[in-house]
Design an enzyme around this catalytic site. Structure first.
Site, short mmCIF file in Angstrom:
data_model
loop_
_atom_site.label_atom_id
_atom_site.label_comp_id
_atom_site.label_asym_id
_atom_site.label_seq_id
_atom_site.Cartn_x
_atom_site.Cartn_y
_atom_site.Cartn_z
N LYS A 260 0.87 -1.18 0.00
CA LYS A 260 0.00 0.00 0.00
C LYS A 260 0.90 1.23 0.00
O LYS A 260 1.52 1.56 1.00
CB LYS A 260 -0.91 0.02 1.22
N GLU A 396 2.80 1.09 5.32
CA GLU A 396 1.46 1.45 5.79
C GLU A 396 0.53 0.24 5.82
O GLU A 396 -0.41 0.19 6.61
CB GLU A 396 0.88 2.54 4.89
N HIS A 677 -22.56 33.78 -23.82
CA HIS A 677 -22.02 35.12 -24.04
C HIS A 677 -23.19 36.09 -24.13
O HIS A 677 -24.16 35.84 -24.86
CB HIS A 677 -21.20 35.16 -25.33
N HIS A 736 -11.75 40.56 -17.06
CA HIS A 736 -12.69 41.61 -17.41
C HIS A 736 -12.82 42.56 -16.23
O HIS A 736 -13.01 42.12 -15.09
CB HIS A 736 -14.07 41.04 -17.73
#
Length: 863
Positions: A260, A396, A677, A736
């Site tokens: 693992k 682990e 848009h 923008h």
């Protein structure tokens, strides 16, 4: 056509091919489209970096003494050397001492280059500009020849980085952080000693007489491989199979046991455009793992889909904290590959695991020995003994996999994880203050999401270094909130706890849970950037050992995600056809997901976009297929998409589209819409706009930091005039700057005002700004696009998705927030939904602004 050797005569004259493994020089047919570039780190008499560009069948070469720098202020000496054969581009090894160029050679970077102008003319005149698409060298660069000096034997050039988003003041970081081979993952010392050479992909000569023929064969084989792959489509990302946590290892020979690993899960695709690396959630992390992507691109196949785990190696073995450090510093990482889902266009997921792994090993063997990609070995049977050995080794745990099971996306019981210690992810919901000087907090307060509620799971007070504390404190400063995000917390925590927006995921190692379900002896291991907080639930191990044979074996192989059942394919009463269709390849965003997103985001989007005539970008088959722009309503559109007749400049009247409710947004998605848009005015007062929009559109060479500076400068200028403005990151490269208006001034006045402001910026700072559309004049500058402010022009709607890789969102942001952003495409659907949930609305005051372009204001600008 017979090979010509004359252009490489100087290369051949300098070398004794009986003593060196370098390929003999022959001019070969190069690629018809993308031309290769490469850099070889060369420890000869003096360490340098050989920079090579493919051109006219050879590699044009320069020796860069100190290596490339990302700082445009650094002008690195690049001494022109003899042309090299294309076959040299795969050479990595040692040139014997006493021979020309004797020393160790590492393949340090490779990719393709994009010339700006005619390279032949550039080489002749002494100025060659180009863009590099490598794993380490990217963006714009230039080679400039220095004025020749008397008695000069070699041409002296300068290698210079263009000022763009890749540039950095820390120019030396590129060569200081990247110290391993892009091909084999070896250091210069390992290459010099021959370590890991084996079947490594380096050029081996067999005999003096065979050199010329072998070189020609190698070139032909490389071209054939490139051509066959160049037409191969990379497989689509599919969510990985996940393991179920159990308390005991399964018994029997029907199970394979693997380590693992302690890292990040990666699903990797290989195809004609190279290799891509995706997280378990479909995020494209290729840029984080360039060496892994480069190595996978060299696999001897047309296409492949590989599952694995990436780790970094510390002295104690694989470590999650070491991996986090590697991601920040650029240190070496390694992919352990453990499954093969597709190969050369064939789906292997229904085949038994043992057969898939056999094919995977054979495929990885084509890379030779490499430290970057390794096959994940397994043991058949004896899972309990394997687990005990892993625990003794400090690992682990193990992943036990049913040997004959197919591959299934999602969590299943044909893959089981058994841990040596208790360890899992938790969501950070707050922290407790520290009384110690210099320590920003005492412990983390963490939880898991259960049934939509964040359940408190206790505190974590250890595992922090000084650097970790500072990094977490900086993250916490941007996430503070007044109330607890937890469903309930103990009284002592409610008194001293400081609360945070719950979107950070921590990996925690702990001894056990207390009787009340709280962590005991928790230790912080690191943050998980690859996991969504909402997906973090408490892992409860199944006490029963899995049986050797399961019902899963009888089930058909799962698709990439659970199919949408009948009755689940409706959003706001609108049926979504093909709900499982992937609209954004790589991110796994389905059509049904997009429809649900707009149903939620409508509360934010409609106050800013409803009633505005709009145009749509429609991609019925997803963004990877054909898209088209549509501004007029057409037959067959659903009633939820409204129509309004508008007289155009030509005098003709056309039906335009607009939306007035959430159903319209969802209906547009059903029609394949990916972008909205909108005009700057609404249908009830078409000739007087309700907003002013400046689109800051940067040339590709301009970095985002410069765009942010421009946006703030424009904000300040508008503020000086008397207009409050708001920022929107477009989901592309620009920003923008938007000023709301009371609808009084007509289009012509608004347009004239916008043009005057934009032109003023360009006149005051012509090196940074331009107010004309000319691409030639825009080079290295930001185009302040004021043309959005005319009748019929559109701008991207706030909260609209963009038909671009990753599915970015055009997102309203606060000015302070903009300062901290690294790109204009940083937000995706999950981010927007989290902002809505946490009531983050930087444009909350947008609709309340009462300002207009009065005659006095217009005259002040004109004057």
């Amino acid at each position: 056509m017979a090979a010509r050797s004359e252009p490489l005569s100087e290369y051949n004259r300098r070398r004794d091919f009986a003593r060196t493994r370098e390929p003999k020089g022959i001019v070969a047919q190069g690629r018809q489209s993308r031309k290769r570039f490469l850099v070889q780190k060369h420890a000869a008499t003096r360490l340098h970096y050989d920079f090579r560009l493919e051109w006219e069948g050879v590699l044009k070469s320069w020796a860069v003494i100190r290596g490339p720098s990302l700082n445009p202020e650094d002008k690195r000496l690049a001494v022109r050397t003899e042309d090299h054969p294309l076959a040299y581009g795969d050479f990595e090894g040692t040139i014997p001492e006493g021979e020309y160029g004797g020393g160790t050679v590492m393949l340090w970077d490779t990719g393709w280059w994009e010339p700006e102008g005619d390279p032949a003319e550039g080489l002749k005149k002494g100025k060659l500009s180009f863009r590099l698409h490598g794993s380490r060298m990217k963006g714009g660069w230039a080679l400039v020849r220095m004025r020749p000096q008397g008695g000069e034997k070699r041409e002296n050039w300068l290698l210079v980085k263009h000022s763009d988003e890749i540039a950095s003041e820390d120019g030396d970081a590129l060569v200081e952080d990247q110290v391993t081979s892009i091909r084999t993952g070896r250091t210069m010392e390992e290459i010099a000693s021959g370590k890991g050479e084996g079947k490594a992909r380096v050029w081996h000569s067999r005999s003096t007489a065979a050199n010329l023929e072998a070189g020609a064969i190698a070139e032909s084989g490389d071209r054939q491989k490139w051509r066959s792959r160049s037409f191969a489509k990379a497989p689509d990302f599919r969510p990985p199979q996940l393991a179920t946590l159990v308390t005991k290892a399964p018994a029997g020979d029907d199970w394979l046991s693997e380590v693992k690993f302690d890292g990040y899960r990666l699903v990797c695709t290989v195809g004609g455009d190279g290799a891509r690396c995706y997280t378990r959630n479909g995020l494209d992390w290729t840029k984080k793992f360039p060496a892994i992507a480069a190595a996978l691109a060299e696999l001897d196949c047309k296409s492949a889909l590989i599952d694995g785990e990436v780790v970094a190696l510390s002295q104690e073995g694989s470590s999650f904290s070491a991996l986090q450090k590697a991601l920040k510093t650029g240190a070496s990482t390694r992919l352990y590959a453990f499954d093969l889902l597709e190969l050369d266009g064939k789906d292997l997921s229904r085949q038994p695991l043992v057969e898939r792994k056999a094919k995977l090993k054979a495929l990885l063997d084509t890379l030779g020995v490499t430290a970057t990609i390794q096959y994940s070995e397994h043991v058949r049977g004896s899972s309990a003994h394997v687990l005990a050995a892993m625990c003794r080794a400090g690992q682990e745990g193990i992943i036990a996999k049913e040997a004959n099971a197919p591959y299934r996306s999602g969590r299943s019981r044909s893959w089981l994880k058994v841990k040596c210690t208790k360890r899992q992810e938790f969501v950070i919901g707050g922290y407790t203050p520290s009384s110690k000087k210099g320590r920003p907090f005492a412990s983390l307060l963490v939880g898991t999401f259960e049934g939509g509620k964040l359940v408190y799971r206790g505190g974590v007070g250890t595992g922090f270094t000084g650097k970790t504390l500072d990094e977490l404190a900086a993250l916490f400063a941007r996430r503070k909130r007044q109330t607890s995000p937890f469903d309930a917390v103990p009284r002592e925590r409610s008194r001293d706890g400081l609360w945070l927006k719950p979107d950070l995921v921590a990996e925690v190692d702990f001894a056990e849970f207390t009787d009340d379900g709280h962590i005991r002896h928790g230790s912080f291991e690191g943050l998980r950037e690859d996991k969504e907080a909402k997906a973090v639930k408490l892992e409860t191990p199944n006490a029963a050992t899995a049986k050797a044979k399961t019902r899963l074996r009888k089930s058909p192989a799962a698709k990439s995600s659970r199919p949408i059942a009948k009755g689940e394919d409706e959003v706001l009463g609108i049926r979504i056809s093909n709900p499982d269709r992937i609209l954004f390849q790589g991110q796994g965003i389905r059509k049904i997901d997009l429809a649900r997103y707009y149903a939620v985001v409508a509360e934010r989007m409609l106050p800013l976009a409803a009633g505005h005539p709009l145009s749509l970008v429609r991609c019925p088959q997803g963004r990877q297929r054909k898209c088209f722009y549509q501004k007029h309503a057409s037959d067959g559109f659903p009633n939820e998409i409204r129509e309004v007749p508008i007289e155009e400049a030509s005098g003709e009247t056309k039906n335009y589209m607009y939306l007035d409710n959430a159903n319209g947004l969802v209906a547009a998605v059903q029609m394949g819409t990916l972008e909205f848009h909108i005009w700057g005015s609404t249908i009830d007062k078409l000739e007087q706009p309700d907003r002013l929009v400046f689109d800051l559109d940067p040339d590709p060479s301009v970095g985002f930091a410069t765009v942010k500076y421009a946006a703030k400068a424009l904000r300040d200028e508008l503020g000086r005039i008397g207009l409050t403005s708001f920022a929107l990151v477009t989901g592309g490269k620009g920003v923008h700057v938007v000023a709301p208006l009371v609808r009084r001034a007509p289009w012509e006045e608004v347009k004239r005002f916008a043009k005057t402001v934009a032109q003023g910026f360009a006149d005051r700072d012509p090196d940074r700004f331009v107010a004309t559309m000319s691409k030639a004049k825009r080079k290295g500058r930001i185009f302040i696009d004021w043309l959005r402010n005319e009748r019929g022009a559109t701008a991207i709607a706030p909260y609209s998705t963009r038909a671009r890789e990753g599915g970015p969102i055009a997102t309203p942001v606060g000015w302070d927030e903009l300062e901290a952003l690294g790109a204009a495409n940083a937000f995706q659907m999950a981010d927007i939904l989290q902002r809505i949930e946490s009531s983050t609305d930087p444009w909350r005051e947008f609709g309340k602004a009462r300002q207009s372009l009065t005659k006095k204001l217009l005259d002040s600008v004109a004057g």
